[in-house]
Design an enzyme around this catalytic site. Structure first.
Site, short mmCIF file in Angstrom:
data_model
loop_
_atom_site.label_atom_id
_atom_site.label_comp_id
_atom_site.label_asym_id
_atom_site.label_seq_id
_atom_site.Cartn_x
_atom_site.Cartn_y
_atom_site.Cartn_z
N TRP B 324 0.85 -1.21 0.00
CA TRP B 324 0.00 0.00 0.00
C TRP B 324 0.88 1.26 0.00
O TRP B 324 0.53 2.27 -0.58
CB TRP B 324 -0.89 -0.01 1.25
N HIS B 325 2.05 1.15 0.66
CA HIS B 325 2.93 2.33 0.75
C HIS B 325 3.56 2.70 -0.57
O HIS B 325 4.01 3.82 -0.74
CB HIS B 325 4.02 2.10 1.81
N GLY B 326 3.65 1.77 -1.48
CA GLY B 326 4.22 2.12 -2.77
C GLY B 326 4.53 0.91 -3.61
O GLY B 326 4.58 -0.23 -3.12
N PHE B 522 2.75 8.41 -0.59
CA PHE B 522 2.03 7.13 -0.51
C PHE B 522 0.56 7.32 -0.88
O PHE B 522 -0.20 6.42 -0.88
CB PHE B 522 2.14 6.54 0.90
#
Lengths: 343, 522
Positions: B324-326, B522
């Protein structure tokens, strides 16, 4: 306390702190941007000015109303003393030497000052690497930078009063009031105090070793040289010559010299196969400029003075391979003013 | 528009707040909400007006689908799937398409080309909020709201860009409350104070230490093999930068929302005080952890169906949380690492549940904290490093395998102690003395600050700073000198007025050097 008085207090305290911070930074003047007095024990030394040289040298010259400007990079800034006896006849002398700055930008800074001050003389120290870039790029940058510089003034001046960096720098200035900290005089000269603690604690060998490592990285890149075509190489020194002609037309006396280096620097050029290019550059610059102005090439002087030592075994004329001391500058200045075809 | 910018602080916020309060005073509550939606969209569109179409389209689609899901029973599961897949497809396209094509080319030797897709700001945040809304609509847990309220829930500018991720159950009822002018000034006082603390954390602390972590992580791209102190200095600098950056942002968001009378959920609660990794995740990016727990972990089966499935679900949840962060293997690895940490922690807890280790409690707590903290720092190395090779190089440096070295300039100033550490095998290197010293000074000041001082939630709990009741919690915590500040609370007083003013002005003074928030990416 009521909510209303809490909010009122927060706003009034904030405003008060804001005003005090501005006043404090103005008095301490850590970057030497404003025209405030140096007070002994408070702000005589300006250790933080070194971090904002490009900024403060845009404004400081206007405070001392110079008649003579010394242009160049860090070598000139710490090597050519504006108070030298040979320069006293030239009125107020300002050392506009700025570390890492190429000739195109030096000229922009100088032109800004020339527009509003009575400049009669320019003394210019040039370097091999400073001159190695394409002529068309130079012309373009000179025009755009000039506008940008004027637009930056309000931002530079406000941030020197109201910014975290300015507070940190003012506090650092207050704490570091001793002779072994970095400093810049009001005439723009760098007394090279930064070197003193290193020489005392670590020795000159360490300075040499570190500098040679840096030079290795710089020369290894060679991007500025590889970019050049044969035509560009034939134009070496042209950009300086064109600008110098413009200044001569304005009635300004111009003296140009090639900075001296320590022998180890020249050795490093040889190691990286740059010495031929260096000599080509010297030859071209000499041809183009000696016809126009008093010109000196101090390459040989640098070589000959490389190994002279003081009693404490420290080099007499060099801090490290690429920076000469004021003492060598003192020998160079009479020659620069007279002009020398070969030294 | 950044919270830490002149245009936001001196133009956007005062104007937006002034009109909002004025409209409410005239009992034009709905108009005030329309105004707030307009301001929020303006705030969002400041970066790239083109993406306003995306967020508006996303809101209309999800609102209509949510209405259908809560009213229609037939095909509701199908509708939910359509909704979730559509949302995830948009997120996937903008966030992961380039990464997917790059990986495909790398592994299969193909040469597909896709132009670089610019990630729309906040897409990860507003997508998650709306997926939660759809799932709860499917479960018939949402109430009737009109489109205006829903739009404000999605776009409310304090939380739009980087959270806290808000849940409709927490926020929508607050928008419907009758405006009370008596508490308006109190909200502004509390909101401003919380904002000032966050502002200080972000601009003074996070941005102050940022140059050391940036230089370190960027230089390891070129120069490998950092020695022990350099590797730890850079990694700890990033560890502190990230915490103060993101928790500072969250405080600012909570403070701003409060000025408009809205109380946001808690997002950080002193995570670096945690003595185990589960506790760390109860305190770090709390709203994301809650989302992952409620909508991923439980959806995967949670802790039902035995230990193996439980650990698998835990691992998968953290792995997806990492992604989800990248779009990058570093984020996947970071997530997988934390998933493994949690499995080890839970397994350890089960194995040694009834075993008493005969060592003093204080040593146990300190050791547990140290182990947790080191594990977290190791995780951040993967999170921040620009390549796997670089991360491994840094970790080797942190292990001491590259030797122990300090700058020569510092060594010579240490006198006899310098000679002593040289005897122990500490070597020297040239250059970088000032930077090395400043890096470690920051760490030595800021790390104890994290551990000793109460957090914003502790300070404002009596004034309902957030939707959480957490208050000076000491369970599963390493909190030295807790007794000194256990009663510290913000109140209307002269000393707090001074502290808040200082925090605010120091933040203002940092505006000369604009920096973005780390979590914007993000």
């Amino acid at each position: 306390m009521t909510i209303h008085s809490y909010l009122t207090r927060v706003f009034s305290i904030s405003l008060g702190i804001f005003i005090i911070v501005g006043g404090f930074n103005y008095i301490i003047n850590p970057y030497n941007i404003h025209n405030t007095e140096r007070i002994t024990g408070i702000n005589t030394f300006k250790p933080e000015a070194a971090k904002r040289i490009r900024t403060f040298k845009k404004y400081q010259p206007f405070h001392i109303k110079p008649n003579t400007l010394i242009l160049g990079n860090s070598r000139v800034e710490m090597g050519i003393n504006p108070k030298h006896k040979n320069l006293t006849a030239l009125g107020n002398v300002y050392n506009l030497g700025i570390p890492g700055m190429r000739f195109k930008d030096q000229a922009t800074y100088a032109n800004l000052i020339i527009q509003s001050e009575q400049i009669t003389t320019l003394i210019i120290g040039i370097d091999f690497s400073d001159d190695i870039f394409r002529y068309d790029e130079v012309k373009k940058t000179l025009n755009t930078t000039k506008t940008v510089l004027w637009l930056e003034e309000p931002k530079d001046k406000l941030s020197s009063l109201w910014s975290l960096d300015a507070i940190k720098s003012s506090i650092s200035t207050l704490i570091n009031q001793h002779s072994q900290v970095s400093n810049r005089y009001n005439n723009g000269f760098n007394p090279a105090n930064d070197y003193l603690p290193i020489l005392k604690l670590e020795g000159q060998k360490v300075l040499f070793k570190q500098k040679m490592k840096t030079l290795d990285q710089v020369f290894k890149d060679k991007y500025w040289l590889e970019k050049m075509t044969d035509v560009d190489k034939s134009r070496l020194g042209s950009n300086v010559a064109i600008q110098v002609k413009q200044w001569l037309k304005q009635g300004i006396h111009v003296h140009v010299f090639i900075n001296p280096y320590h022998n180890d620097y020249y050795q490093k050029l040889k190691e990286h196969n740059l010495f031929t290019d260096f000599n080509l550059w010297r030859q071209q610059v000499s041809q183009k400029l000696s016809r126009l102005v008093t010109f000196c090439d101090f390459t040989e002087l640098g070589k000959s003075k490389s190994n002279e030592r003081l009693n404490n075994n420290e080099l007499r004329y060099f801090w490290e391979p690429s920076h000469y001391k004021k003492e060598l500058g003192d020998i160079m200045l009479p020659l620069i003013m007279k002009g020398c075809n070969s030294v | 528009m950044l919270f830490n910018s002149f245009e936001f602080l001196f133009l956007f916020l005062p104007f937006c707040l002034f009109v909002f309060i004025s409209l409410n005073k005239q009992s034009k509550h709905e108009t005030a909400m329309i105004w707030l939606v307009f301001c929020s969209l303006f705030f969002y569109g400041w970066w790239s007006p083109a993406y306003l179409i995306l967020i508006a389209g996303s809101m209309v689609f999800n609102y209509i689908l949510g209405q259908q899901l809560s009213s229609v029973r037939r095909y509701s599961k199908l509708l939910l799937w359509i909704g979730v897949i559509t949302n995830l497809s948009f997120l996937g396209y903008y966030k992961y398409a380039n990464f997917f094509v790059d990986q495909l080319n790398f592994f299969s030797g193909t040469s597909f080309h896709l132009d670089r897709i610019l990630l729309p700001l906040a897409i990860s945040f507003f997508t998650f909020q709306q997926i939660a809304f759809l799932v709860d609509s499917y479960r018939h847990e949402t109430k009737e709201f009109n489109f205006l309220h829903y739009s404000l829930f999605v776009t409310f500018f304090p939380q739009l860009i980087a959270g806290p991720i808000v849940h409709h159950k927490e926020i929508l009822p607050q928008f419907l409350q009758k405006y009370n002018s008596k508490i308006e000034l109190r909200n502004i006082a509390i909101g401003l104070s919380i904002f000032a603390i966050g502002f200080f954390k972000k601009t003074v602390i996070a941005d102050g230490i940022a140059p050391y972590s940036n230089v370190f992580f960027n230089s390891t791209l070129i120069e490998t093999s950092p020695s022990f102190f350099v590797a730890w200095g850079g990694s700890l600098a990033y560890t502190l930068q990230l915490y103060f950056d993101f928790s500072g942002y969250s405080d600012m968001a909570i403070g701003l929302a409060r000025m408009f009378g809205i109380i946001l959920p808690l997002n950080f609660y002193s995570p670096y005080k945690a003595i185990n990794i589960s506790e760390f995740w109860r305190r770090w990016h709390i709203t994301l952890s809650n989302f992952l727990r409620d909508y991923v972990y439980i959806a995967l089966g949670g802790n039902r169906n035995g230990s193996f499935n439980r650990y698998r679900n835990l691992f998968l949840t953290m792995f997806l949380g990492g992604l989800w962060h990248g779009a990058g293997w570093n984020f996947a690895l970071w997530g997988a690492l934390h998933g493994s940490y949690l499995i080890i922690h839970q397994g350890w807890g089960r194995l040694f549940k009834h075993k008493v280790i005969p060592i003093p409690n204080s040593i146990k707590v300190f050791s547990a904290w140290l182990l947790t903290f080191i594990a977290v720092v190791v995780g951040w190395v993967f999170f921040r490093a620009t390549s796997l090779d670089s991360a491994v190089d840094i970790l080797i440096g942190m292990s001491g395998a590259n030797g122990f070295a300090i700058p020569n300039a510092i060594s010579v100033r240490l006198g006899i102690f310098g000679d002593f550490i040289t005897m122990l095998g500490v070597t020297t290197f040239l250059g970088g003395g000032e930077s090395f010293l400043n890096n470690w000074l920051w760490i030595l000041i800021i790390l104890p600050t994290c551990l000793i001082l109460p957090n914003t939630q502790d300070l404002f709990v009596n004034n309902i700073g957030s939707l959480s009741n957490n208050n000076h919690l000491t369970a599963h915590t390493f909190w030295p000198l807790h007794a000194l500040c256990k009663k510290t609370q913000w109140k209307l007083s002269n000393s707090w007025a001074w502290l808040i003013s200082f925090a605010f002005i120091l933040g203002i003074l940092s505006l000369a050097q604009v920096s973005e928030f780390l979590y914007f990416q993000f």
